[in-house]
Design a protein around this motif. Sequence first.
Motif, mmCIF file in Angstrom:
data_model
loop_
_atom_site.group_PDB
_atom_site.id
_atom_site.type_symbol
_atom_site.label_atom_id
_atom_site.label_comp_id
_atom_site.label_asym_id
_atom_site.label_seq_id
_atom_site.Cartn_x
_atom_site.Cartn_y
_atom_site.Cartn_z
ATOM 1 N N TRP A 1 6.730 -9.302 -5.118
ATOM 2 C CA TRP A 1 5.761 -10.360 -4.813
ATOM 3 C C TRP A 1 4.453 -10.123 -5.557
ATOM 4 O O TRP A 1 3.870 -11.047 -6.136
ATOM 5 C CB TRP A 1 5.502 -10.402 -3.308
ATOM 6 N N ALA A 2 3.964 -8.866 -5.546
ATOM 7 C CA ALA A 2 2.699 -8.546 -6.211
ATOM 8 C C ALA A 2 2.795 -8.800 -7.715
ATOM 9 O O ALA A 2 1.863 -9.339 -8.324
ATOM 10 C CB ALA A 2 2.324 -7.083 -5.949
ATOM 11 N N PHE A 3 3.936 -8.441 -8.316
ATOM 12 C CA PHE A 3 4.122 -8.689 -9.745
ATOM 13 C C PHE A 3 4.157 -10.189 -10.037
ATOM 14 O O PHE A 3 3.557 -10.665 -11.006
ATOM 15 C CB PHE A 3 5.422 -8.043 -10.227
ATOM 16 N N PRO B 1 4.850 -12.798 1.421
ATOM 17 C CA PRO B 1 4.501 -11.520 2.062
ATOM 18 C C PRO B 1 4.543 -11.594 3.583
ATOM 19 O O PRO B 1 4.913 -10.635 4.251
ATOM 20 C CB PRO B 1 3.080 -11.232 1.554
ATOM 21 N N ALA B 2 4.173 -12.770 4.135
ATOM 22 C CA ALA B 2 4.242 -12.939 5.589
ATOM 23 C C ALA B 2 5.683 -12.845 6.076
ATOM 24 O O ALA B 2 5.969 -12.204 7.095
ATOM 25 C CB ALA B 2 3.626 -14.280 5.987
ATOM 26 N N SER C 1 -1.765 -2.594 1.920
ATOM 27 C CA SER C 1 -1.508 -2.552 0.478
ATOM 28 C C SER C 1 -1.926 -3.856 -0.192
ATOM 29 O O SER C 1 -2.404 -3.856 -1.329
ATOM 30 C CB SER C 1 -0.016 -2.274 0.207
ATOM 31 N N VAL C 2 -1.759 -4.965 0.523
ATOM 32 C CA VAL C 2 -2.156 -6.271 -0.015
ATOM 33 C C VAL C 2 -3.679 -6.353 -0.139
ATOM 34 O O VAL C 2 -4.222 -6.757 -1.173
ATOM 35 C CB VAL C 2 -1.633 -7.418 0.877
ATOM 36 N N ILE D 1 -5.082 -3.234 -2.651
ATOM 37 C CA ILE D 1 -4.649 -3.131 -4.055
ATOM 38 C C ILE D 1 -4.375 -4.498 -4.681
ATOM 39 O O ILE D 1 -4.939 -4.845 -5.726
ATOM 40 C CB ILE D 1 -3.391 -2.246 -4.165
ATOM 41 N N VAL D 2 -3.510 -5.278 -4.055
ATOM 42 C CA VAL D 2 -3.067 -6.532 -4.686
ATOM 43 C C VAL D 2 -4.219 -7.515 -4.834
ATOM 44 O O VAL D 2 -4.406 -8.115 -5.905
ATOM 45 C CB VAL D 2 -1.912 -7.165 -3.884
ATOM 46 N N LEU D 3 -4.994 -7.702 -3.780
ATOM 47 C CA LEU D 3 -6.102 -8.660 -3.847
ATOM 48 C C LEU D 3 -7.109 -8.303 -4.945
ATOM 49 O O LEU D 3 -7.434 -9.153 -5.792
ATOM 50 C CB LEU D 3 -6.795 -8.764 -2.489
ATOM 51 N N PRO D 4 -7.639 -7.068 -5.000
ATOM 52 C CA PRO D 4 -8.608 -6.756 -6.062
ATOM 53 C C PRO D 4 -8.047 -6.908 -7.473
ATOM 54 O O PRO D 4 -8.746 -7.418 -8.367
ATOM 55 C CB PRO D 4 -8.975 -5.291 -5.779
#
Length: 280
Positions: A80-82, A107-108, A131-132, A135-138
């Motif tokens: 999802w992050a990628f 993600p939910a 983690s979201v 890391i992912v948000l920034p």
Amino acid sequence: MINHQTDSIMAMNWKTFFTRTWTALVFGAVMLTGLLGPWYAFWLLFALVQCLCIREYFQLMSHKGITVPGPAIQWGLQLWAFTMISFLAVPALQEHKIIPAALIVLPALLLFGEGLRKQGSAFSVLSGLGSVAYIVLPLNLLMLLYRIDAVLPAGLIFLIWINDTMAYVVGSFIGKTPFSQISPKKTWEGTGGGAVLTVLVAFIYGKCNTHLPVQHWVVLALCAAVAGTMGDLFESKLKREAGVKDSGSFMPGHGGALDRFDSLLLATPFAYAYAILFLQ
């Protein structure tokens, strides 16, 4: 016997020196390629950084004894992050309106499934949300910052490096007063001196470079010096509570990806908030 021990120690020191040097050179070359190259080099670089940081984050949580999502959920979050950072980077993906909706919901759903899993727990769901947020948000905001102006992320990272270097140099010469118990080597003199010199470098660069007005460079410098330092301290606290020296071993002699990008994770939201208010 003492001579043999001394020779062994010297050999180890030289080995460590060369390991750290080669790692730093490779890291520097990769970073420069990503920051100064075409958009897809920047995208691939920080997609990789994001992947490594998420992996190390869950390792730190495990060391601390906090329940983390199962392997399948972790891989799902990585995917999802990628996809998220790719959507923001690749123009062709932005033509499909269904993708943003899926990115919001996925993600939910993953973490809901983790909560229903027999071995899952509320803490594993919270660590997944962490983690979201951490890391992912920034890093996705960094991609948006790149879309506003490709110079901004490179400038922010450069100023973070300047701040780290100047704080170390000033602290080594005149540092006496401990800045925080979290990181005993940091001093008020080093931290303050690093911040002042970083702002000075940004001011001089802004005067010499007409791409952005000088005040924007000064604000970026403050984001790097203040928020960046707080990001470094936060990651140091994570490692201390987890009982580890480094977040990972991705970079021999230098630690993991979180060790290298901890300052950027906290500085980026502030830089992006400033950019959308005053640069658009």
